[in-house]
Scaffold this motif. Structure first.
Motif, PDB file in Angstrom:
ATOM      1  N   VAL A 191       2.736  -2.825 -11.580  1.00 49.16           N
ATOM      2  CA  VAL A 191       1.997  -4.571 -11.463  1.00 49.16           C
ATOM      3  C   VAL A 191       2.445  -4.988  -9.806  1.00 49.16           C
ATOM      4  CG1 VAL A 191       1.691  -6.627 -12.524  1.00 49.16           C
ATOM      5  CG2 VAL A 191       2.218  -4.611 -13.670  1.00 49.16           C
ATOM      6  N   VAL A 192       1.081  -5.651  -9.664  1.00 47.45           N
ATOM      7  CA  VAL A 192       2.150  -6.309  -8.420  1.00 47.45           C
ATOM      8  C   VAL A 192       1.772  -7.740  -8.620  1.00 47.45           C
ATOM      9  CG1 VAL A 192       1.052  -7.310  -5.060  1.00 47.45           C
ATOM     10  CG2 VAL A 192       1.711  -5.022  -6.522  1.00 47.45           C
ATOM     11  N   ARG A 212      -6.360  -0.960  -8.403  1.00 48.80           N
ATOM     12  CA  ARG A 212      -7.516  -0.866  -9.155  1.00 48.80           C
ATOM     13  C   ARG A 212      -7.480   0.646 -10.001  1.00 48.80           C
ATOM     14  NH1 ARG A 212     -10.401  -5.644 -10.424  1.00 48.80           N
ATOM     15  NH2 ARG A 212      -8.813  -7.424 -11.474  1.00 48.80           N
ATOM     16  N   LYS A 213      -8.054   1.244  -8.655  1.00 49.63           N
ATOM     17  CA  LYS A 213      -8.171   2.626  -8.179  1.00 49.63           C
ATOM     18  C   LYS A 213      -6.949   3.308  -8.191  1.00 49.63           C
ATOM     19  CE  LYS A 213     -10.832   5.682  -5.286  1.00 49.63           C
ATOM     20  NZ  LYS A 213     -10.761   5.865  -3.951  1.00 49.63           N
ATOM     21  N   HIS A 214      -5.518   3.236  -8.097  1.00 50.00           N
ATOM     22  CA  HIS A 214      -4.687   3.415  -7.903  1.00 50.00           C
ATOM     23  C   HIS A 214      -3.588   3.741  -9.204  1.00 50.00           C
ATOM     24  CE1 HIS A 214      -5.903   3.939  -3.850  1.00 50.00           C
ATOM     25  NE2 HIS A 214      -4.707   4.964  -3.680  1.00 50.00           N
ATOM     26  N   GLY A 215      -4.486   2.661  -9.927  1.00 54.58           N
ATOM     27  CA  GLY A 215      -4.047   2.218 -11.225  1.00 54.58           C
ATOM     28  C   GLY A 215      -2.855   0.994 -11.706  1.00 54.58           C
ATOM     29  N   ARG A 270       0.669  -1.661  -0.112  1.00 56.72           N
ATOM     30  CA  ARG A 270      -0.018  -0.171  -0.275  1.00 56.72           C
ATOM     31  C   ARG A 270       0.623   0.884  -0.364  1.00 56.72           C
ATOM     32  NH1 ARG A 270      -5.107  -0.722   1.092  1.00 56.72           N
ATOM     33  NH2 ARG A 270      -5.812  -2.546   1.890  1.00 56.72           N
ATOM     34  N   GLY A 271       2.040   1.091   0.429  1.00 56.33           N
ATOM     35  CA  GLY A 271       2.841   2.604   0.927  1.00 56.33           C
ATOM     36  C   GLY A 271       3.935   2.852  -0.534  1.00 56.33           C
ATOM     37  N   MET A 272       4.237   1.733  -1.165  1.00 54.55           N
ATOM     38  CA  MET A 272       4.818   1.767  -2.178  1.00 54.55           C
ATOM     39  C   MET A 272       4.020   2.275  -3.367  1.00 54.55           C
ATOM     40  SD  MET A 272       7.202  -1.535  -3.013  1.00 54.55           S
ATOM     41  CE  MET A 272       7.823  -1.278  -4.051  1.00 54.55           C
TER      42      MET A 272
END
Length: 493
Positions: free
Chosen positions: A88-89, A112-115, A78-80
């Protein structure tokens, strides 16, 4: 027509972070355990095909359950993402994100909301409607598998406990091995001494300090009380029954406390819970010795005036009658304390004189001691047979030979019988361990000779060496002497 907001392309697009999580093992293994190396190799093969660039590996190798997303690795991701350091994760399977459907879907939507996209090395997922459907399906399967594993593991724990093999961390005084619990060489004797001292009436503060010194670090009083309520120390294991409620079964480990000491400890703890802390240390010579003959409750000692609190202002009354004025107990009135104390001392002196000068009384006491010794042996045999029967019943249940309902009913009967036999055995041992009449007389003489120099607590302990209970009845007529209303003496030996 409103203008559609355009997304600004990120620089260095294609940055991928590898997320590794090891399933909570709790001593298990199997196909569901994917090592960190296997997970990382699978994800690197995927990002090589997709022309993505690895920027790091986040490893949640902490043997923690995937039921919750409150994990260090997820917090780092979340921080990154919020710092725009990743596009991509990558995961080995979606179950590595978590086995809680609602929280996992919420986390993926947040990405996804954060692209940020999520990819799996073993599952085909993409941004198409079909791909999003597959995401939900895979997470549903992960949650189902988690529930199945949890139920199966709970059954394993219960069955192990039924067979006398405990699960989890070893309690203080024991060490866990592959074979079960074994007594800790350093703390085991300290725990045993803690129970023995409490059963003998030692102050709790003294017990807590002694045990803290033995283990090298201070310990809370509440922790000691929790320990003394744990039946693991008397050789039993508590588990949640599949049919509801908690049950106790015999364990295969060595007990640190015998049944007699355990029974004494539990009785004292029950009494202490019902007694205000200021009353636990005897404030009066007759504390907890007087009893109402009607309701069988302890008598309460109080002062009738605020002007001085010497022996002449004390009175005594029925606890139940005082707390519930309209109770069915008629009470004993409020007689003065001093003449009752004098009558108790006279009765104690008379008891000692009878043992000293009456050969028949001495012979009767010796006969009670001999008979109690015989009863002890018989009760011990019966108690051991009851325990063996309970063990055989449990083993039969574990093999599936005994239905659950029949097991619960029979187990309760055996448990009730065991408790009754343990109480009878304790009483028989107390009588069998009685000192000889000459020693009892010597104890009484010492108490009476030192009475004037002793504190109230010392007087109380002295009386309790020979006296168990006495009663005070209500007066038949208004001026009936208080001394005539004292009786019902129960002697310890």
């Amino acid at each position: 027509m409103p203008r559609r907001r355009s997304s600004t392309p990120r620089s260095n697009a294609g940055r991928v972070i590898l997320y590794v999580r090891v399933s909570a093992l709790m001593g298990r293994g199997g196909d569901d355990f994917h090592s960190p190396d296997v997970q990382a190799d699978g994800m690197r093969n995927l990002i090589a095909r997709e022309n993505l660039r690895e920027v790091g590996v986040i490893d949640d190798d902490i043997d923690e359950s995937g039921r919750s997303l409150d994990r260090p690795g997820i917090r780092r991701i979340r921080g990154m993402v919020e710092a725009r350091q990743v596009d991509v994760v990558a995961v080995y399977t979606l179950s590595r994100v978590g086995r809680n459907l609602a929280e996992s879907l919420e986390f993926i939507k947040w990405l996804r909301k954060h692209g940020v996209s999520i990819i799996s090395a073993t599952e085909k997922i993409d941004d198409t409607p079909e791909g999003q459907f597959m995401v939900g399906m895979w997470l549903n399967m992960a949650e189902l598998q988690s529930n199945q594993i949890g139920q199966a593991w709970a059954r394993v724990i219960e069955r192990r406990a039924r067979l006398g093999r405990p699960h989890g961390h070893a309690p203080q005084g024991y060490t866990r091995t592959d074979a079960g619990y074994i007594v800790d060489e350093r703390l085991g004797p300290a725990v045993r001494e803690m129970f023995t001292a409490y059963a003998a009436g030692a102050p709790v503060a003294q017990i807590v300090a002694a045990y803290g010194a033995a283990r090298g670090t201070p310990i809370q009083r509440s922790t000691v009380k929790v320990m003394m309520r744990n039946p693991i120390y008397v050789g039993r294991i508590v588990l949640d029954s599949s049919t509801g409620g908690k049950i106790e079964v015999p364990g295969q480990h060595e007990p640190l406390v015998d049944e007699l000491t355990w029974a004494r400890v539990q009785r004292r703890m029950a009494t202490d819970r019902q007694t205000p802390p200021r009353h636990l240390a005897a404030a009066y010579s007759l504390t907890s010795l007087g009893m109402c003959p009607h309701c069988k409750r302890n008598l309460q000692i109080w002062h009738s005036t605020e002007h001085g609190k010497d022996n002449q202002t004390r009175r005594i009354k029925c606890t139940r009658r005082n707390q519930i004025p309209d109770a069915d107990c008629p009470g004993i009135g409020t007689p003065l304390y001093a003449p009752i104390e004098r009558e108790v001392l006279r009765a104690v002196e008379e008891y000692a004189a009878k043992l000293r000068g009456d050969p028949g009384a001495r012979e009767a006491q010796l006969a009670r001691v001999v008979q109690a010794g015989r009863n002890v042996k018989g009760l011990e045999r019966e108690l051991n047979r009851t325990k063996d029967a309970l063990i055989r019943l449990t083993e039969g249940w574990a093999r599936g030979d005994v239905p659950d309902v029949a097991y619960e009913a029979a187990r309760q009967r055996f448990a009730d019988a065991e408790a009754k036999l343990a109480a009878q055995l304790e009483h028989a041992r107390e009588v069998a361990d009685a000192p000889p009449p000459a020693q009892v007389v010597q104890l009484v003489d010492e108490v009476l000779d030192l009475w004037g120099d002793m504190t109230e607590a010392e007087r109380n302990r002295g009386l309790k060496t020979v006296l168990v209970k006495f009663t005070v009845r209500r007066g038949v007529w208004p001026r009936e002497p208080i001394e005539d209303r004292v009786g019902g003496f129960v002697w310890r030996w």
